[in-house]
Design a protein around this motif. Structure first.
Motif, PDB file in Angstrom:
ATOM      1  N   HIS A 368      40.405  38.719  36.266  1.00  0.00           N
ATOM      2  CA  HIS A 368      39.137  38.865  35.882  1.00  0.00           C
ATOM      3  C   HIS A 368      38.926  37.943  34.757  1.00  0.00           C
ATOM      4  O   HIS A 368      37.742  37.245  34.577  1.00  0.00           O
ATOM      5  CB  HIS A 368      38.791  40.247  35.312  1.00  0.00           C
ATOM      6  N   VAL A 369      39.852  37.615  33.811  1.00  0.00           N
ATOM      7  CA  VAL A 369      39.471  36.761  32.547  1.00  0.00           C
ATOM      8  C   VAL A 369      39.361  35.203  33.229  1.00  0.00           C
ATOM      9  O   VAL A 369      38.470  34.615  32.715  1.00  0.00           O
ATOM     10  CB  VAL A 369      40.579  36.667  31.466  1.00  0.00           C
ATOM     11  N   ILE A 370      40.408  34.869  34.083  1.00  0.00           N
ATOM     12  CA  ILE A 370      40.201  33.553  34.969  1.00  0.00           C
ATOM     13  C   ILE A 370      39.164  33.363  35.354  1.00  0.00           C
ATOM     14  O   ILE A 370      38.329  32.371  35.193  1.00  0.00           O
ATOM     15  CB  ILE A 370      41.374  33.406  35.649  1.00  0.00           C
ATOM     16  N   ALA A 371      38.629  34.484  36.367  1.00  0.00           N
ATOM     17  CA  ALA A 371      37.324  34.311  37.018  1.00  0.00           C
ATOM     18  C   ALA A 371      36.110  34.043  35.960  1.00  0.00           C
ATOM     19  O   ALA A 371      35.049  33.354  36.666  1.00  0.00           O
ATOM     20  CB  ALA A 371      37.126  35.446  37.902  1.00  0.00           C
ATOM     21  N   ALA A 372      36.166  34.801  35.078  1.00  0.00           N
ATOM     22  CA  ALA A 372      35.135  34.552  34.233  1.00  0.00           C
ATOM     23  C   ALA A 372      34.850  33.330  33.526  1.00  0.00           C
ATOM     24  O   ALA A 372      33.927  32.634  33.261  1.00  0.00           O
ATOM     25  CB  ALA A 372      35.205  35.590  32.882  1.00  0.00           C
ATOM     26  N   ASN A 373      36.023  32.399  33.166  1.00  0.00           N
ATOM     27  CA  ASN A 373      36.400  31.149  32.690  1.00  0.00           C
ATOM     28  C   ASN A 373      35.665  30.294  33.639  1.00  0.00           C
ATOM     29  O   ASN A 373      35.548  29.007  33.086  1.00  0.00           O
ATOM     30  CB  ASN A 373      37.734  30.753  32.353  1.00  0.00           C
ATOM     31  N   PHE A 374      35.637  30.724  35.045  1.00  0.00           N
ATOM     32  CA  PHE A 374      34.921  29.599  35.906  1.00  0.00           C
ATOM     33  C   PHE A 374      33.912  30.080  36.474  1.00  0.00           C
ATOM     34  O   PHE A 374      33.259  29.496  37.414  1.00  0.00           O
ATOM     35  CB  PHE A 374      36.110  29.638  37.073  1.00  0.00           C
ATOM     36  N   GLY A 375      32.994  30.648  35.522  1.00  0.00           N
ATOM     37  CA  GLY A 375      31.781  31.168  35.871  1.00  0.00           C
ATOM     38  C   GLY A 375      31.383  32.414  36.766  1.00  0.00           C
ATOM     39  O   GLY A 375      30.518  32.769  37.225  1.00  0.00           O
ATOM     40  N   PHE A 376      32.517  32.916  37.145  1.00  0.00           N
ATOM     41  CA  PHE A 376      32.469  34.365  38.062  1.00  0.00           C
ATOM     42  C   PHE A 376      32.531  35.652  37.207  1.00  0.00           C
ATOM     43  O   PHE A 376      33.746  36.203  37.053  1.00  0.00           O
ATOM     44  CB  PHE A 376      33.503  34.398  39.059  1.00  0.00           C
ATOM     45  N   ARG A 377      31.533  36.148  36.620  1.00  0.00           N
ATOM     46  CA  ARG A 377      31.508  37.279  35.752  1.00  0.00           C
ATOM     47  C   ARG A 377      30.956  38.403  36.276  1.00  0.00           C
ATOM     48  O   ARG A 377      30.078  38.314  37.041  1.00  0.00           O
ATOM     49  CB  ARG A 377      30.772  36.979  34.253  1.00  0.00           C
ATOM     50  N   GLY A 378      31.575  39.548  35.847  1.00  0.00           N
ATOM     51  CA  GLY A 378      31.219  40.665  36.306  1.00  0.00           C
ATOM     52  C   GLY A 378      31.221  41.082  37.794  1.00  0.00           C
ATOM     53  O   GLY A 378      32.368  40.686  38.201  1.00  0.00           O
ATOM     54  N   SER A 379      30.333  41.460  38.457  1.00  0.00           N
ATOM     55  CA  SER A 379      30.462  41.614  40.017  1.00  0.00           C
ATOM     56  C   SER A 379      30.486  40.293  40.772  1.00  0.00           C
ATOM     57  O   SER A 379      31.014  40.600  41.991  1.00  0.00           O
ATOM     58  CB  SER A 379      29.133  42.275  40.522  1.00  0.00           C
ATOM     59  N   ALA A 380      30.345  39.439  40.304  1.00  0.00           N
ATOM     60  CA  ALA A 380      30.301  38.162  40.922  1.00  0.00           C
ATOM     61  C   ALA A 380      31.809  37.707  41.320  1.00  0.00           C
ATOM     62  O   ALA A 380      32.168  37.141  42.146  1.00  0.00           O
ATOM     63  CB  ALA A 380      29.709  36.882  39.938  1.00  0.00           C
ATOM     64  N   SER A 381      32.792  38.273  40.342  1.00  0.00           N
ATOM     65  CA  SER A 381      34.140  38.137  40.617  1.00  0.00           C
ATOM     66  C   SER A 381      34.553  38.569  41.768  1.00  0.00           C
ATOM     67  O   SER A 381      35.739  38.478  42.349  1.00  0.00           O
ATOM     68  CB  SER A 381      34.940  38.485  39.391  1.00  0.00           C
ATOM     69  N   GLN A 382      33.838  39.758  42.288  1.00  0.00           N
ATOM     70  CA  GLN A 382      34.323  40.558  43.292  1.00  0.00           C
ATOM     71  C   GLN A 382      33.790  40.014  44.927  1.00  0.00           C
ATOM     72  O   GLN A 382      33.877  40.693  45.826  1.00  0.00           O
ATOM     73  CB  GLN A 382      33.659  42.129  43.341  1.00  0.00           C
ATOM     74  N   GLN A 383      33.049  38.842  44.759  1.00  0.00           N
ATOM     75  CA  GLN A 383      32.374  38.163  46.001  1.00  0.00           C
ATOM     76  C   GLN A 383      33.632  37.796  46.854  1.00  0.00           C
ATOM     77  O   GLN A 383      34.749  37.552  46.601  1.00  0.00           O
ATOM     78  CB  GLN A 383      31.717  37.128  45.635  1.00  0.00           C
ATOM     79  N   ARG A 384      33.279  38.020  48.017  1.00  0.00           N
ATOM     80  CA  ARG A 384      34.282  37.690  49.188  1.00  0.00           C
ATOM     81  C   ARG A 384      34.200  35.957  49.418  1.00  0.00           C
ATOM     82  O   ARG A 384      33.209  35.367  49.245  1.00  0.00           O
ATOM     83  CB  ARG A 384      34.106  38.268  50.591  1.00  0.00           C
TER      84      ARG A 384
END
Length: 460
Positions: A368-384
């Motif tokens: 989740h931390v890595i995803a946020a670092n690349f702009g995918f925060r919160g629910s955006a990190s759960q996108q397929r």
């Protein structure tokens, strides 16, 4: 003279409006490029110009012969480059008043691209291209950017376009800074008004307590005072709301978060990564490699160069183990990641976080931390993965491959800029320039190769 013109044209598929009341004219003898993000509607615009599609509203006026060249589908009988060149030569030989070319340099090697550029520059009639090839865009008379259903015209080549975009970006940032200052001033004015109101209320209570005014007079004065102050606060609040709305709009225009590649805790492998000796490989009777040798070391950035059909992609697949040599030895050391043109390393059925966990080997919290670092925060990190656009897919891919400590010692890239819009190519260049491992690359994009600073070429 305008050969094709659009007047207040709108078009969309279902609820997806690609063009919203656009008007533009295409002149004789003018070479024009249409650029924009994937899915913005560039090819749709070409098809409207060709007459293959009818607009939902508005008019398309055409007083010219048109030749439309769609993106080709590569068959097994000919290489993609051969098919592309054959199709392009047919287009030029048509002598149409306007050529409409969709990604014309896809699949072309350096020699074929130069032939195409020569024919294009000599073509006396109009040309409209959809392309992300910055070498081609550099030769255009005009750049038209399609964004959010609107067209914006830049009267020059790609360098001119970049200069104008930088001026626009600077202006937006300046406006954003001024709006922030206005919001701060209005908030301060609102706080002062609030404090003044509270001060008046305290004063009025004291006056009533001291019987210096009758209660009726005091209440009437209090009511008028409160009414006046409420109107002042309403005016300030309206201005504040307007500035906040402008701030949000400017923030959307500025939203282009850069990728930040972390420095891994472990050092990259610095010795011999690849050793190929006496490689022989053939497709049937066609010999591709005959006693071929190749060595590559950690930290190098190597480009493989050759004509279409010379075996560039084949060599990458042999190194990665997707193809087996018919004789000779292929030795690799360290962690190697191979990215083909389709960025198919991620599992489309899984989420961004799930892919990061699987590829980087990290725990869910770290993913989740890595995803946020690349702009995918919160629910955006759960996108397929299967739902992502081209630019989002690129960011998710880099998050999984380069976002953690377990980065590959060697990235192998096969035509990585194919099918990417210009913004995503810039994102890719930025990521690769932060990555300090080794790169083995096949690419026909000369500007991309220069920007990521390859230091060695292998000619096949």
């Amino acid at each position: 003279m305008a050969l094709i013109s659009l007047s207040n044209v709108s078009f969309g598929y279902n609820d997806n409006n690609l063009l919203n009341g656009v008007s533009i004219a295409f002149q004789a003898h003018e070479h024009v490029a249409i650029i924009g993000d994937n899915g913005a509607g560039k090819t749709t615009l070409l098809r409207l110009l060709a007459g293959d599609l009818l607009s939902d509203s508005g008019t398309v006026n055409k007083s010219a012969s048109v030749y439309m060249l769609n993106q080709i589908n590569v068959s097994d009988s000919k290489s993609g480059g051969e098919q592309q060149m054959f199709a392009l030569m047919r287009a030029f030989e048509s002598s149409a008043d306007i050529l409409l070319l969709d990604e014309p340099t896809n699949n072309l090697d350096a020699d074929a691209k130069q032939i195409f550029f020569n024919r294009l520059n000599a073509y006396p009639n109009g040309v409209v291209v959809v392309s992300h090839d910055r070498e081609l865009l550099q030769q255009m008379d005009k750049i038209i950017e399609l964004h959010n259903g609107q067209l914006k015209v830049y009267g020059g080549n790609y360098n001119f376009y970049l200069e104008q975009k930088q001026i626009e970006s600077d202006n937006i940032y300046s406006k954003y800074t001024n709006v922030q200052k206005s919001i701060a001033r209005l908030n301060n004015t609102m706080n002062i008004a609030q404090n003044t109101r509270q001060h008046h209320e305290v004063k009025q209570k004291k006056e009533i307590a001291n019987a210096r005014r009758s209660r009726l007079d005091a209440n009437a004065l209090k009511g008028k005072s409160q009414e006046t102050e409420a109107k002042k606060r309403a005016i300030i609040q309206k201005k504040l709301d307007e500035q906040i709305s402008i701030q949000q709009s400017l923030s959307e225009q500025m939203r282009n978060e850069p990728i930040k590649i972390p420095v891994p805790n472990k050092p990259f492998y610095s010795k011999e990564l690849i050793n190929i000796s006496g490689l022989c490989f053939a497709y049937g009777s066609k010999q591709i490699f005959d006693n071929f040798d190749f060595t590559m070391y950690g930290g190098q950035r190597v480009r493989i160069v050759g004509k279409n059909g010379s075996g560039k992609s084949t060599l990458l697949k042999i190194i990665c183990g997707e193809l087996k040599p018919q004789s000779g030895t292929v030795k690799t050391i360290g962690k190697i990641t191979y990215l083909n043109q389709d960025l198919s390393v991620l599992d489309k059925s899984k989420s961004i976080v799930e892919n990061i966990m699987e590829i980087s080997g990290c725990l869910k919290h770290d993913a989740h931390v890595i995803a946020a670092n690349f702009g995918f925060r919160g629910s955006a990190s759960q996108q397929r993965i299967g739902t992502l656009s081209g630019g989002e897919l690129l960011k998710a891919t880099w998050a999984a491959i380069l976002g953690g400590d377990n980065q590959p010692d060697l990235l192998i890239l096969d035509e990585p800029t194919n099918n990417l819009e210009i913004k995503s190519i810039g994102m890719l260049e930025d990521a690769l320039n932060q990555y300090t491992g080794a790169i083995l690359l096949v690419s026909h994009d000369e500007m991309f190769v220069r920007n990521i600073k390859t230091d060695k070429e292998i000619h096949l």
